[in-house]
Write a protein that holds these residues in place. Structure first.
Motif, PDB file in Angstrom:
ATOM      1  N   ALA A   1     -15.082 -19.000  -7.147  1.00 16.88           N
ATOM      2  CA  ALA A   1     -14.883 -18.287  -5.888  1.00 16.88           C
ATOM      3  C   ALA A   1     -14.993 -16.787  -6.140  1.00 16.88           C
ATOM      4  O   ALA A   1     -14.293 -16.250  -6.989  1.00 16.88           O
ATOM      5  CB  ALA A   1     -13.518 -18.625  -5.310  1.00 16.88           C
ATOM      6  N   PRO A   2     -15.857 -16.088  -5.395  1.00 18.66           N
ATOM      7  CA  PRO A   2     -15.978 -14.644  -5.605  1.00 18.66           C
ATOM      8  C   PRO A   2     -14.708 -13.925  -5.159  1.00 18.66           C
ATOM      9  O   PRO A   2     -14.050 -14.327  -4.198  1.00 18.66           O
ATOM     10  CB  PRO A   2     -17.174 -14.249  -4.739  1.00 18.66           C
ATOM     11  N   MET A   3     -14.369 -12.860  -5.889  1.00 21.85           N
ATOM     12  CA  MET A   3     -13.174 -12.088  -5.573  1.00 21.85           C
ATOM     13  C   MET A   3     -13.367 -10.667  -6.105  1.00 21.85           C
ATOM     14  O   MET A   3     -13.956 -10.479  -7.159  1.00 21.85           O
ATOM     15  CB  MET A   3     -11.955 -12.738  -6.237  1.00 21.85           C
ATOM     16  N   THR A   4     -12.866  -9.697  -5.368  1.00 19.84           N
ATOM     17  CA  THR A   4     -12.916  -8.319  -5.846  1.00 19.84           C
ATOM     18  C   THR A   4     -11.814  -8.124  -6.882  1.00 19.84           C
ATOM     19  O   THR A   4     -10.839  -8.886  -6.917  1.00 19.84           O
ATOM     20  CB  THR A   4     -12.715  -7.310  -4.702  1.00 19.84           C
ATOM     21  N   SER A   5     -11.927  -7.106  -7.707  1.00 17.99           N
ATOM     22  CA  SER A   5     -10.886  -6.849  -8.707  1.00 17.99           C
ATOM     23  C   SER A   5      -9.570  -6.474  -8.034  1.00 17.99           C
ATOM     24  O   SER A   5      -8.496  -6.880  -8.490  1.00 17.99           O
ATOM     25  CB  SER A   5     -11.331  -5.756  -9.688  1.00 17.99           C
ATOM     26  N   LYS A   6      -9.631  -5.746  -6.922  1.00 13.11           N
ATOM     27  CA  LYS A   6      -8.399  -5.400  -6.192  1.00 13.11           C
ATOM     28  C   LYS A   6      -7.740  -6.648  -5.630  1.00 13.11           C
ATOM     29  O   LYS A   6      -6.519  -6.776  -5.630  1.00 13.11           O
ATOM     30  CB  LYS A   6      -8.690  -4.410  -5.064  1.00 13.11           C
ATOM     31  N   GLY A   7      -8.530  -7.563  -5.114  1.00 10.59           N
ATOM     32  CA  GLY A   7      -8.000  -8.808  -4.578  1.00 10.59           C
ATOM     33  C   GLY A   7      -7.321  -9.625  -5.669  1.00 10.59           C
ATOM     34  O   GLY A   7      -6.244 -10.186  -5.452  1.00 10.59           O
ATOM     35  N   ALA A   8      -7.945  -9.687  -6.839  1.00  9.87           N
ATOM     36  CA  ALA A   8      -7.360 -10.421  -7.963  1.00  9.87           C
ATOM     37  C   ALA A   8      -6.049  -9.771  -8.388  1.00  9.87           C
ATOM     38  O   ALA A   8      -5.070 -10.474  -8.690  1.00  9.87           O
ATOM     39  CB  ALA A   8      -8.338 -10.477  -9.129  1.00  9.87           C
ATOM     40  N   GLU A   9      -6.002  -8.442  -8.399  1.00 12.29           N
ATOM     41  CA  GLU A   9      -4.764  -7.735  -8.758  1.00 12.29           C
ATOM     42  C   GLU A   9      -3.648  -8.047  -7.771  1.00 12.29           C
ATOM     43  O   GLU A   9      -2.509  -8.273  -8.170  1.00 12.29           O
ATOM     44  CB  GLU A   9      -5.002  -6.219  -8.784  1.00 12.29           C
ATOM     45  N   ARG A  10      -3.973  -8.075  -6.472  1.00 12.54           N
ATOM     46  CA  ARG A  10      -2.966  -8.407  -5.457  1.00 12.54           C
ATOM     47  C   ARG A  10      -2.435  -9.825  -5.639  1.00 12.54           C
ATOM     48  O   ARG A  10      -1.231 -10.066  -5.542  1.00 12.54           O
ATOM     49  CB  ARG A  10      -3.546  -8.244  -4.044  1.00 12.54           C
ATOM     50  N   LEU A  11      -3.333 -10.775  -5.914  1.00 10.60           N
ATOM     51  CA  LEU A  11      -2.898 -12.153  -6.116  1.00 10.60           C
ATOM     52  C   LEU A  11      -2.055 -12.289  -7.386  1.00 10.60           C
ATOM     53  O   LEU A  11      -1.054 -13.016  -7.397  1.00 10.60           O
ATOM     54  CB  LEU A  11      -4.097 -13.096  -6.165  1.00 10.60           C
ATOM     55  N   ARG A  12      -2.433 -11.588  -8.452  1.00 14.74           N
ATOM     56  CA  ARG A  12      -1.634 -11.624  -9.691  1.00 14.74           C
ATOM     57  C   ARG A  12      -0.245 -11.030  -9.458  1.00 14.74           C
ATOM     58  O   ARG A  12       0.745 -11.543  -9.974  1.00 14.74           O
ATOM     59  CB  ARG A  12      -2.348 -10.870 -10.814  1.00 14.74           C
ATOM     60  N   ALA A  13      -0.169  -9.947  -8.679  1.00 14.22           N
ATOM     61  CA  ALA A  13       1.128  -9.328  -8.378  1.00 14.22           C
ATOM     62  C   ALA A  13       1.991 -10.278  -7.556  1.00 14.22           C
ATOM     63  O   ALA A  13       3.199 -10.404  -7.809  1.00 14.22           O
ATOM     64  CB  ALA A  13       0.923  -8.008  -7.637  1.00 14.22           C
ATOM     65  N   GLU A  14       1.398 -10.956  -6.578  1.00 17.25           N
ATOM     66  CA  GLU A  14       2.157 -11.924  -5.787  1.00 17.25           C
ATOM     67  C   GLU A  14       2.645 -13.073  -6.666  1.00 17.25           C
ATOM     68  O   GLU A  14       3.796 -13.502  -6.563  1.00 17.25           O
ATOM     69  CB  GLU A  14       1.302 -12.479  -4.646  1.00 17.25           C
ATOM     70  N   LEU A  15       1.787 -13.554  -7.550  1.00 18.58           N
ATOM     71  CA  LEU A  15       2.162 -14.640  -8.458  1.00 18.58           C
ATOM     72  C   LEU A  15       3.316 -14.222  -9.356  1.00 18.58           C
ATOM     73  O   LEU A  15       4.288 -14.974  -9.526  1.00 18.58           O
ATOM     74  CB  LEU A  15       0.952 -15.060  -9.297  1.00 18.58           C
ATOM     75  N   GLU A  16       3.245 -13.025  -9.892  1.00 25.21           N
ATOM     76  CA  GLU A  16       4.313 -12.524 -10.760  1.00 25.21           C
ATOM     77  C   GLU A  16       5.626 -12.398  -9.988  1.00 25.21           C
ATOM     78  O   GLU A  16       6.695 -12.765 -10.487  1.00 25.21           O
ATOM     79  CB  GLU A  16       3.912 -11.174 -11.360  1.00 25.21           C
ATOM     80  N   ARG A  17       5.561 -11.894  -8.750  1.00 27.55           N
ATOM     81  CA  ARG A  17       6.765 -11.768  -7.918  1.00 27.55           C
ATOM     82  C   ARG A  17       7.371 -13.137  -7.631  1.00 27.55           C
ATOM     83  O   ARG A  17       8.581 -13.334  -7.722  1.00 27.55           O
ATOM     84  CB  ARG A  17       6.438 -11.047  -6.611  1.00 27.55           C
ATOM     85  N   LEU A  18       6.538 -14.100  -7.308  1.00 28.63           N
ATOM     86  CA  LEU A  18       7.040 -15.446  -7.026  1.00 28.63           C
ATOM     87  C   LEU A  18       7.728 -16.054  -8.247  1.00 28.63           C
ATOM     88  O   LEU A  18       8.781 -16.668  -8.128  1.00 28.63           O
ATOM     89  CB  LEU A  18       5.900 -16.364  -6.557  1.00 28.63           C
ATOM     90  N   LYS A  19       7.111 -15.861  -9.410  1.00 32.00           N
ATOM     91  CA  LYS A  19       7.673 -16.453 -10.631  1.00 32.00           C
ATOM     92  C   LYS A  19       8.915 -15.732 -11.129  1.00 32.00           C
ATOM     93  O   LYS A  19       9.846 -16.364 -11.619  1.00 32.00           O
ATOM     94  CB  LYS A  19       6.614 -16.457 -11.744  1.00 32.00           C
ATOM     95  N   SER A  20       8.934 -14.406 -11.020  1.00 30.12           N
ATOM     96  CA  SER A  20      10.036 -13.642 -11.630  1.00 30.12           C
ATOM     97  C   SER A  20      11.152 -13.284 -10.661  1.00 30.12           C
ATOM     98  O   SER A  20      12.263 -12.991 -11.093  1.00 30.12           O
ATOM     99  CB  SER A  20       9.497 -12.367 -12.277  1.00 30.12           C
ATOM    100  N   VAL A  21      10.899 -13.319  -9.341  1.00 27.46           N
ATOM    101  CA  VAL A  21      11.926 -12.937  -8.370  1.00 27.46           C
ATOM    102  C   VAL A  21      12.298 -14.122  -7.476  1.00 27.46           C
ATOM    103  O   VAL A  21      13.463 -14.514  -7.407  1.00 27.46           O
ATOM    104  CB  VAL A  21      11.447 -11.744  -7.501  1.00 27.46           C
ATOM    105  N   GLU A  22      11.305 -14.663  -6.784  1.00 30.11           N
ATOM    106  CA  GLU A  22      11.574 -15.717  -5.806  1.00 30.11           C
ATOM    107  C   GLU A  22      12.106 -16.997  -6.446  1.00 30.11           C
ATOM    108  O   GLU A  22      13.101 -17.556  -6.000  1.00 30.11           O
ATOM    109  CB  GLU A  22      10.307 -16.034  -4.999  1.00 30.11           C
ATOM    110  N   ARG A  23      11.405 -17.477  -7.482  1.00 32.88           N
ATOM    111  CA  ARG A  23      11.803 -18.737  -8.121  1.00 32.88           C
ATOM    112  C   ARG A  23      13.230 -18.681  -8.646  1.00 32.88           C
ATOM    113  O   ARG A  23      14.035 -19.565  -8.341  1.00 32.88           O
ATOM    114  CB  ARG A  23      10.810 -19.098  -9.225  1.00 32.88           C
ATOM    115  N   PRO A  24      13.620 -17.641  -9.419  1.00 28.29           N
ATOM    116  CA  PRO A  24      15.012 -17.575  -9.904  1.00 28.29           C
ATOM    117  C   PRO A  24      16.041 -17.480  -8.768  1.00 28.29           C
ATOM    118  O   PRO A  24      17.118 -18.067  -8.865  1.00 28.29           O
ATOM    119  CB  PRO A  24      15.038 -16.313 -10.767  1.00 28.29           C
TER     120      PRO A  24
END
Length: 159
Positions: A5-28
């Protein structure tokens, strides 16, 4: 073979940041809420427990979705796409020929599309109508509320 799936580098950065927030803040936080609700006793009639478990399901589902999206993403280097024609990653300035109103959209991957941020999915009908055109061209688009005419004012690839 898995489809990339094509993605811009900014889009990938936003998704990585959301993933990190979900794993490190939301999940705990959800795990803590479940533990506190369990401490209240009977789980059958414990609304806090059931709400926390439901939220856990949503968060875990989103984590899986983001991990899958990032694993199949093809990050497109927009600096290599500069040119007069509209392609993936372009930010397109448009003028509505009827109202004179000007607006701009960036053509991005499906997962990073967000109309509120003026980011159109590359697979959307409007983006497909723009692909291949150049600044100065006019085109018609059949919108749900009727035919609209636009002039392409600018094409930019600044990432």
């Amino acid at each position: 073979m898995m489809k990339r799936a094509p993605m811009t580098s900014k889009g990938a950065e936003r998704l990585r940041a959301e993933l990190e927030r979900l794993k490190s803040v939301e999940r705990p936080a959800i795990i803590q809420a479940i533990a506190e609700a369990r401490a209240h006793g009977d789980l059958k009639e414990n609304a806090e427990y059931h709400a926390a478990r439901e939220q856990q399901g949503f968060v875990e589902g989103r984590i899986q979705e983001l991990e899958a999206a990032l694993s199949t993403a093809e990050i497109i280097d927009l600096s290599r796409l500069k040119g007069p024609r509209i392609v993936f990653g372009a930010t397109v300035g448009l003028a509505d020929e009827d109202s004179g109103e000007e607006i701009s959209y960036q053509i991005v991957g499906d997962l990073e599309a967000d109309i509120k941020q003026r980011m159109l999915s590359v697979s959307s009908p409007f983006a497909r109508a723009l692909i291949g055109k150049s600044a100065g061209e006019s085109f018609e688009f059949q919108a749900p509320n009727g035919t609209r005419r636009y002039e392409i004012v600018s094409v930019d690839y600044g990432d």
